[in-house]
Design an enzyme around this catalytic site. Structure first.
Site, mmCIF file in Angstrom:
data_model
loop_
_atom_site.group_PDB
_atom_site.id
_atom_site.type_symbol
_atom_site.label_atom_id
_atom_site.label_comp_id
_atom_site.label_asym_id
_atom_site.label_seq_id
_atom_site.Cartn_x
_atom_site.Cartn_y
_atom_site.Cartn_z
ATOM 1 C CD GLU A 52 90.672 116.694 121.483
ATOM 2 O OE1 GLU A 52 91.482 117.510 121.060
ATOM 3 O OE2 GLU A 52 90.844 116.008 122.513
ATOM 4 C CE LYS A 96 91.624 110.257 119.466
ATOM 5 N NZ LYS A 96 90.980 111.495 119.844
ATOM 6 N NE ARG A 147 94.406 105.244 128.123
ATOM 7 C CZ ARG A 147 93.857 106.272 127.454
ATOM 8 N NH1 ARG A 147 93.177 107.181 128.085
ATOM 9 N NH2 ARG A 147 94.028 106.379 126.165
HETATM 10 P P1 ATP Z 1 94.059 109.293 122.771
HETATM 11 O O1 ATP Z 1 94.737 109.475 124.095
HETATM 12 O O2 ATP Z 1 94.319 108.006 122.096
HETATM 13 O O3 ATP Z 1 94.214 110.471 121.852
HETATM 14 P P2 ATP Z 1 91.677 110.383 123.801
HETATM 15 O O4 ATP Z 1 91.210 109.922 125.125
HETATM 16 O O5 ATP Z 1 92.344 111.699 123.776
HETATM 17 O O6 ATP Z 1 92.521 109.217 123.136
HETATM 18 P P3 ATP Z 1 89.114 111.108 122.834
HETATM 19 O O7 ATP Z 1 88.705 111.386 121.452
HETATM 20 O O8 ATP Z 1 89.131 112.225 123.814
HETATM 21 O O9 ATP Z 1 90.521 110.428 122.740
HETATM 22 O O10 ATP Z 1 88.295 109.891 123.442
HETATM 23 C C1 ATP Z 1 86.920 109.766 123.390
HETATM 24 C C2 ATP Z 1 86.468 108.865 124.483
HETATM 25 O O11 ATP Z 1 87.106 107.598 124.382
HETATM 26 C C3 ATP Z 1 86.824 109.432 125.839
HETATM 27 O O12 ATP Z 1 85.666 109.396 126.647
HETATM 28 C C4 ATP Z 1 87.888 108.532 126.361
HETATM 29 O O13 ATP Z 1 87.774 108.377 127.743
HETATM 30 C C5 ATP Z 1 87.627 107.219 125.632
HETATM 31 N N1 ATP Z 1 88.864 106.461 125.449
HETATM 32 C C6 ATP Z 1 89.961 106.847 124.787
HETATM 33 N N2 ATP Z 1 90.922 105.926 124.875
HETATM 34 C C7 ATP Z 1 90.421 104.904 125.605
HETATM 35 C C8 ATP Z 1 90.923 103.640 126.059
HETATM 36 N N3 ATP Z 1 92.158 103.229 125.768
HETATM 37 N N4 ATP Z 1 90.104 102.845 126.783
HETATM 38 C C9 ATP Z 1 88.869 103.236 127.068
HETATM 39 N N5 ATP Z 1 88.329 104.400 126.689
HETATM 40 C C10 ATP Z 1 89.090 105.238 125.967
HETATM 41 MG MG MG Z 2 90.949 113.228 124.906
#
Ligand code: ATP
Ligand code: MG
Length: 595
Positions: free
Chosen positions: A62, A307, A297
């Site tokens: 995102e 984030k 994760r």
């Molecule tokens: P945050 O919670 O930090 O905002 P998010 O998961 O909302 O992260 P996205 O932009 O949706 O952020 O993430 C893109 C991809 O990265 C998704 O497929 C998510 O599963 C993966 N991802 C995000 N954080 C992690 C993590 N700590 N370990 C592994 N994969 C991750």
């Molecule tokens: Mg997300």
């Protein structure tokens, strides 16, 4: 970039994702599918040729922030699996949520993926997609579900909806709107689309099972009203799909085979399957549809990987920006001196599992050292400089004489040549290399002791001068003649100490930023704690140092091993060769975490 279809799978430790992919390849699960050249519905793909990709994965961020080390794991995983199995990985901006996205983030995400060593170009096609381009199809899919009797417009208040959803111990209660006719649903949904209802007045829900033990299957909302402008589609829409509805459709339109996500989406999988199976059965999307697989994760000690929290650190100026070298963002790690290879190595070593766990920060640093050790040029630097004067130098070597010395650029690679510097009457040494009275086991400079000035001569320490406050202002020594490193008989004088130094005559003044962990506890913000109250007050110390001449010519981003001190990188932003050298400490030579 050539399509890596004929690449042999690399020998890598297996994991449950590899097993799933290998099974699908063996069984030819997706072998018969076609690819229309661009994402699209079933008819579009049917027109195309056989899909050149054996599997398709995707990385779907995102664009609402900078990527961090957890995303790096996901990037390495998705792009890495595609490379290993003759597949293609798409970069897809998951921008179905209006208002939030910013161009700055889109650009930084593209940079991060490329810097990590991956490309979304494959077989002559640019697989860079935006989920918002699929809004038309998503709307069509929603109408299809209504027409099939599988979706309805619910006009309960959000509070009624919440109460009627039930909970783990209590089944949900059907909405009074659940039994509306198809015609009424269609008409009402079109009114939603036309902007006739205000935000929150109605939602479109999938009609599944209000008594399902999985709450996500109790008629989940799939479209909501939001009178908001979207960065891509402007004001074309005032209804937007929910993430749980949008994501499976994005995967299906892009011919994704293995949709890999983190564990928190496990409970969503039944709805993912319900949706893609319904759309495939209705002939709307390609078959067989994609399947979702979840992995744990990445949680890394001593950092935060949310984030929202990272944004707080930036907004409250705890750090200098998203690329502050203490940040676990990809731009931060890069500026700190991490290499793409070290992050790939890290991702490979931690592997993937189904169980949540914490990875020790040292695992990341070890991968970095393993990558940098064979690559980084060696150099000498004095981080806490005090002057050493060799009283008999002029007498023995001639007044003002400077003796050229040299050392290998890399101790295990003679081909990389030698670095040159001058030995003279005055040298910079580390303050901590001198003691009036040596503690047990101290073999460096103390009165009467002989040491080797590395790559130079043996000297005998005479003593030191101090200021009124007791701080050393100068160390004095005598040259032991005929002991220059590499000359015959140089080893006749045996010494126990080997001291790094920089010549006063040719040393270069440099700023060095000594970075340490940003948080003082392994799990910042755990329990009831506020993560902002667990900052390490000593996460940055800036010192003025002297470094050998070769470092004065360093280029931004170039990495070095400062002998005895650790790995350092010329800062990407602030380093200016010659004029203002600035180095960041990447990591020490040994593990200091967890101690
Ligand atoms: P945050 O919670 O930090 O905002 P998010 O998961 O909302 O992260 P996205 O932009 O949706 O952020 O993430 C893109 C991809 O990265 C998704 O497929 C998510 O599963 C993966 N991802 C995000 N954080 C992690 C993590 N700590 N370990 C592994 N994969 C991750
Ligand atoms: Mg997300």
């Amino acid at each position: 970039m050539a399509l890596p279809t004929d690449k042999e799978p690399a020998v890598r430790p297996s994991n449950f994702l590899r097993q799933v992919i290998e099974r699908d390849l063996e069984q030819g699960t997706y072998a018969g599918r076609h690819w229309g050249g661009t994402p699209g519905d079933a008819a579009h793909h049917r027109e195309g040729a056989a899909d050149p990709a054996k599997i398709r994965t995707r990385f779907p961020p995102e664009p609402n922030g900078y990527l961090h080390v957890g995303h790096a794991k996901s990037i390495c995983l998705n792009f890495g699996l595609a490379l290993d199995y003759g597949g293609i990985c798409h970069l897809r901006f998951d921008d179905t949520n209006p208002e939030k996205e910013e161009i700055e983030y889109v650009e930084s995400i593209k940079d991060a993926v490329q810097w990590l060593g991956y490309t979304w170009d494959a077989a002559g096609t640019r697989h860079l997609y935006q989920a918002s381009d699929y809004f038309d199809f998503m709307y069509r899919a929603a109408e299809y579900l209504i027409e099939a009797g599988d979706a309805y417009v619910d006009e309960q208040t959000p509070e009624q909806m919440r109460v009627n959803r039930g909970d783990f111990g209590r089944p949900g209660v059907d909405s009074p709107y659940r039994s509306r006719s198809i015609e009424e649903n269609l008409q009402r949904f079109r009114e939603m689309r036309e902007g006739k209802l205000p935000d929150g007045a109605a939602v479109l829900r999938a009609k599944i099972d209000m008594a399902s033990p999985n709450i996500n299957m109790r008629d989940p909302a799939i479209y909501r009203i939001k009178h908001a402008e979207h960065h891509n589609t402007g004001n074309a829409w005032c209804i937007y799909p929910m993430y749980t509805f949008a994501h499976p459709i994005e995967d299906a339109l892009e011919n994704i085979t293995h949709s890999i996500c983190t564990l928190e989406f496990e409970d969503q999988r039944p709805f993912y399957d319900w949706l893609v199976d319904h759309l495939a059965a209705g002939g709307l999307v390609n078959t067989p549809p994609p399947r979702q697989y979840e992995f744990a994760r990445l949680n890394l000690t001593y950092v935060v990987t949310s984030k929202r929290k990272l944004k707080q650190l930036v907004d409250q100026r705890v750090v200098t920006g998203w690329d502050d070298p203490r940040m676990p963002t990809i731009v931060g790690l890069r500026r700190r001196g991490y290499t793409p290879e070290s992050l790939q190595l890290f991702a490979e070593r931690i592997g993937v599992s189904k169980a949540d766990s914490w990875i020790d920060y040292s695992t990341l640093e070890i991968a970095l050292r393993d990558d940098l050790d064979p690559k980084a040029a060696r150099a000498m630097a004095v981080l806490d400089p005090v002057k050493m004067v060799i009283a008999n130098w002029d007498e023995i070597m001639g007044a003002g004489h400077l003796e050229p010395c040299s050392a290998p650029v890399h101790p295990h690679d003679a081909d990389r040549g030698r670095r040159e510097f001058m030995f003279g009457r005055e040298l910079w040494i580390e303050r901590s290399d001198y003691e009036d009275t040596p503690p047990k086991g101290f073999f460096r400079l103390f009165p009467g002791n002989k040491v080797r000035m590395k790559y130079g001569y043996v000297v005998e320490c005479v003593g030191a001068s101090r200021d009124a406050a007791g701080a050393i202002t100068e160390v004095q020594a005598k040259l032991v003649p005929d002991t220059k490193s590499g000359t015959p008989g140089a080893d006749a004088v045996k010494v126990k100490g080997n001291i790094t130094w920089v010549g006063v005559a040719d040393g270069v003044k440099a700023e060095v930023r000594l970075y340490d962990r940003l948080f003082s506890v392994p799990q910042p913000g755990a329990g009831e704690k506020d993560f902002l109250e667990e900052l390490n007050p000593d996460s940055l110390k800036v010192v003025t140092t002297y470094v050998e001449p070769s470092l004065g010519r360093a280029k931004p981003d170039q990495k070095f091993q400062f002998e005895r001190h650790g790995y350092f990188v010329a800062d990407r932003k602030d380093h200016a060769a010659g004029e203002r050298p600035v180095f960041n400490r990447v990591t020490g030579l040994k593990d200091s975490f967890g101690k």
